[in-house]
Design a protein around this motif. Sequence first.
Motif, short mmCIF file in Angstrom:
data_model
loop_
_atom_site.label_atom_id
_atom_site.label_comp_id
_atom_site.label_asym_id
_atom_site.label_seq_id
_atom_site.Cartn_x
_atom_site.Cartn_y
_atom_site.Cartn_z
N LEU A 288 -29.93 21.61 -2.65
CA LEU A 288 -31.15 21.08 -3.28
C LEU A 288 -32.03 20.33 -2.28
O LEU A 288 -33.25 20.41 -2.33
CB LEU A 288 -30.73 20.15 -4.43
CG LEU A 288 -31.78 19.75 -5.45
CD1 LEU A 288 -32.54 20.97 -5.97
CD2 LEU A 288 -31.11 19.03 -6.63
N ARG A 289 -31.38 19.62 -1.35
CA ARG A 289 -32.17 18.78 -0.43
C ARG A 289 -33.13 19.58 0.46
O ARG A 289 -34.31 19.23 0.54
CB ARG A 289 -31.24 17.90 0.41
CG ARG A 289 -30.72 16.72 -0.40
CD ARG A 289 -29.65 15.96 0.32
NE ARG A 289 -29.02 14.99 -0.57
CZ ARG A 289 -27.85 14.42 -0.33
NH1 ARG A 289 -27.18 14.70 0.78
NH2 ARG A 289 -27.36 13.56 -1.17
N PRO A 290 -32.65 20.66 1.12
CA PRO A 290 -33.64 21.45 1.89
C PRO A 290 -34.73 22.05 1.00
O PRO A 290 -35.89 22.13 1.40
CB PRO A 290 -32.82 22.56 2.55
CG PRO A 290 -31.40 22.33 2.20
CD PRO A 290 -31.29 21.12 1.32
N ALA A 291 -34.35 22.43 -0.25
CA ALA A 291 -35.34 23.01 -1.16
C ALA A 291 -36.42 21.99 -1.50
O ALA A 291 -37.62 22.30 -1.48
CB ALA A 291 -34.66 23.52 -2.43
N VAL A 292 -36.01 20.76 -1.80
CA VAL A 292 -37.00 19.73 -2.16
C VAL A 292 -37.83 19.34 -0.94
O VAL A 292 -39.04 19.10 -1.05
CB VAL A 292 -36.31 18.50 -2.78
CG1 VAL A 292 -37.31 17.39 -3.03
CG2 VAL A 292 -35.64 18.88 -4.09
N THR A 293 -37.20 19.32 0.25
CA THR A 293 -37.97 19.06 1.48
C THR A 293 -39.08 20.10 1.61
O THR A 293 -40.22 19.78 1.97
CB THR A 293 -37.05 19.09 2.71
OG1 THR A 293 -35.98 18.18 2.51
CG2 THR A 293 -37.81 18.69 3.97
N ALA A 294 -38.77 21.37 1.30
CA ALA A 294 -39.78 22.43 1.39
C ALA A 294 -40.90 22.20 0.37
O ALA A 294 -42.08 22.39 0.68
CB ALA A 294 -39.13 23.79 1.16
N LEU A 295 -40.53 21.77 -0.85
CA LEU A 295 -41.56 21.49 -1.86
C LEU A 295 -42.51 20.40 -1.38
O LEU A 295 -43.72 20.48 -1.55
CB LEU A 295 -40.91 21.04 -3.18
CG LEU A 295 -40.21 22.11 -4.01
CD1 LEU A 295 -39.59 21.47 -5.26
CD2 LEU A 295 -41.18 23.21 -4.41
N ILE A 296 -41.93 19.36 -0.76
CA ILE A 296 -42.77 18.26 -0.26
C ILE A 296 -43.62 18.75 0.90
O ILE A 296 -44.78 18.36 1.04
CB ILE A 296 -41.89 17.05 0.12
CG1 ILE A 296 -41.14 16.55 -1.12
CG2 ILE A 296 -42.72 15.93 0.72
CD1 ILE A 296 -40.15 15.45 -0.86
#
Lengths: 186, 197
Positions: B122-130
Amino acid sequence: MKKGGYLDLFLTFARIGGFTFGGGYAMLPMLQKEVVENRNWATEEELLDYYAVGQCTPGVIAVNVATFIGHKEKGILGGIVATLGVIAPSFFIILLLAAVIRNFADNVYVAHALAGIRVAVAALVANAVMKLWKKSVKDILGIAIFVLVFLLSLIFSVSPIWVVVGAIVFGLLYGRFAPSRKGGAK
Amino acid sequence: MEVFFLLFYEFFKAGLFAIGGGLATLPFLYEMADKYTWFDVSILSDMIAISESTPGPLGVNMATYAGYNCGHAAAGVPGGILGALIATLGLITPSVIIIIMVAGFLKKFQENKLVTDAFYTLRPAVTALIAVACFTIIQTAMLNIPAFQAGGGLLTLFHIPAILLFALLFIAMNVWKKIHPIVFIAVAAAAGILLQL
């Protein structure tokens, strides 16, 4: 004033709310400075987790993140105090504008200042993303997920909710069927 | 009096069903403009302009502004203040309750393998969203897409003073890491006025 008390919690989040121009993501650099570096209330990784939850629960993301951190520090009352802190400055500013200066947004100096602020926010958030990258992308898998989500979101405008749900499902499957990874997520 | 209960109810509903940030409250405000006489659609664009030009979460700003307008129509300035308070609290109440429940759950299960597995991807995915949000912010701050589309040539696409300011600020915040973000925001606001950005 006691560091880490309710008043500190309220004032810290009031400072964050009072200088967040442009929504939840613009709050990230302020959170990294105040919450992660100055006060150790959360780690960069935890901030990301809160944003992830904030994406797929109802409500304003800035409020969700404030509630999370307040709750972590001081329980339910802490969550409420941090939330009231983050909305207090804008509440009074909007009240003042609504009551007194209705054409504030049309003022030419305000428009120029805001154009400058937008540039600062862009630079601050870019810097914040670099810090997050270092903490969250740890291997090839992480890079692959980042690139995939970036493209899906930018080009196809896939909803953040589906991104979060998809990443959770994939993480659970990967953890179940590829148990060779060492050390866990921490 | 009942207008204030209605106000709380409507903004509570918006807070409960608007998922994914401030602009998600917009459809609910349009519905309110349609359903009640509190404010009309033309005031909504004022509201958006004011919310975007003041600090604070967009959804909260909109609720405060709409609540003031509605209460003011019912009972003058004191009514406006009460309306602003009620609408704002109505908007945030559902998410505060939900987040406190989720936070309690996560605290209890943070060492659980399923939770750590989920957050690992989830963390890399949310970093990408940001990062995508950041990309959009950079675009609006530094590119002039309407002028480019109007056929002004490639040079009109780039807002050169803004790009230079961005570069200077970005270098400065990486050289002096201790400086608070508020300082950069204040400096950029002053620069914006001086350079007439």
